[in-house]
Design an enzyme around this catalytic site. Structure first.
Site, mmCIF file in Angstrom:
data_model
loop_
_atom_site.group_PDB
_atom_site.id
_atom_site.type_symbol
_atom_site.label_atom_id
_atom_site.label_comp_id
_atom_site.label_asym_id
_atom_site.label_seq_id
_atom_site.Cartn_x
_atom_site.Cartn_y
_atom_site.Cartn_z
ATOM 1 N N CYS A 29 0.843 -1.200 0.000
ATOM 2 C CA CYS A 29 0.000 0.000 0.000
ATOM 3 C C CYS A 29 0.877 1.247 0.000
ATOM 4 O O CYS A 29 1.502 1.573 1.025
ATOM 5 C CB CYS A 29 -0.914 -0.002 1.220
ATOM 6 S SG CYS A 29 -2.089 1.367 1.232
ATOM 7 N N PRO A 30 0.953 1.982 -1.106
ATOM 8 C CA PRO A 30 1.768 3.204 -1.125
ATOM 9 C C PRO A 30 1.115 4.367 -0.392
ATOM 10 O O PRO A 30 1.788 5.357 -0.093
ATOM 11 C CB PRO A 30 1.902 3.500 -2.622
ATOM 12 C CG PRO A 30 0.663 2.914 -3.228
ATOM 13 C CD PRO A 30 0.328 1.703 -2.408
#
Length: 274
Positions: A79-80
């Site tokens: 998850c950026p």
């Protein structure tokens, strides 16, 4: 109004707690640690799973994250948006709860803004044109977040109910087999079977068979733990240490029936025991 303020503070506090748990609980696998001898699922070629990037064996449902440069236990996705964090075994529950509390917070904000605008309009219908621009911006922002987070949360509810990760849902689960089952056929026999008539070839494997689906209650306990009193908080004991997982024997046999490991091309009567 005080109740709404208390609810907003409670939801935002829980979301912040969950976010902290997501970031501070990485699910990295230490490749220097030896794997336990009770690995249940192997690669389809009969050998232990191996990570070419880490040059070390990796457990079941473990994947190598390119962004993190390490193997992640029961990896779901990278998850950026949450400080560039990998979501895996130890922080997946906190991630799902973060989506839940954030979605509820956005819905509460939307409801409060709509009620405030309706109250202004009921007092003076002409005041609608004088609604502060900040209110419109907040409404648009919370509406956008709600339309993004709620479907994402519902998608993970589906994944939990089926006991799948995002990667497993995308890639399928057809390349798994039990330990101590017969080895696959040789490359020579596999090549020879490609030369037979199309109607005599083995059927294609179904990548949608999920051997980890052990029932709705068991699937949810795999994420939220065996102690249901802690299901609302990003804490509590995990159901798995990240190396072994319960397996649905019926689904495993169904998967086995679609395989052809023997040199004779008929191993469907030699399914795994247990």
């Amino acid at each position: 109004m005080q109740g709404r303020i208390a609810a907003a503070l409670g939801l935002s506090g829980m979301a912040l707690w969950c976010l902290t748990a997501v970031v501070t609980r990485p699910s990295y696998h230490d490749s220097r640690e030896p794997l336990p001898g009770t690995i249940t699922i192997k690669r389809s070629n009969g050998r232990p799973r191996w990570c070419s990037k880490c040059s070390a064996p990796k457990p079941d449902r473990c994947h190598h994250c390119r962004q993190c440069g390490r193997c992640v236990l029961k990896m779901d996705h990278h998850c950026p948006w949450l400080l560039d964090t990998c979501i895996g075994l130890r922080n997946y529950k906190a991630f799902v709860l973060f989506l839940l509390y954030t979605s509820l917070f956005c819905v509460l904000c939307l409801d409060t803004l709509v009620r405030a605008c309706l109250a202004l309009w009921s007092d003076d219908p002409e005041v609608v044109v004088e609604i502060p621009l900040l209110w419109i911006a907040l409404f648009a922002l919370t509406l956008l977040l709600s339309l993004t987070l709620i479907p994402f949360f519902l998608y993970h509810v589906y994944l939990i109910s089926a006991n799948m990760t995002t990667l497993e849902n995308m890639e399928g689960l057809s390349d798994v087999r039990l330990q101590d089952t017969p080895a696959p056929s040789s490359s020579h026999s596999q090549l020879s079977r490609l030369l037979v008539r199309p109607e005599e070839r083995p059927k294609a494997r179904d990548s949608k068979i999920n051997v980890y689906n052990v029932g709705l209650r068991g699937n949810w306990a795999a994420v939220f733990g065996p102690q249901w009193r802690w299901c609302w908080a990003p804490c509590g004991k995990l159901s798995s240490e990240g190396y072994t997982f319960p397996v649905n024997q019926t689904a495993l046999r169904a998967m086995w029936e679609q395989r052809d490991y023997s040199d004779s091309g008929d191993a469907r009567n030699e399914g795994p025991t247990g």
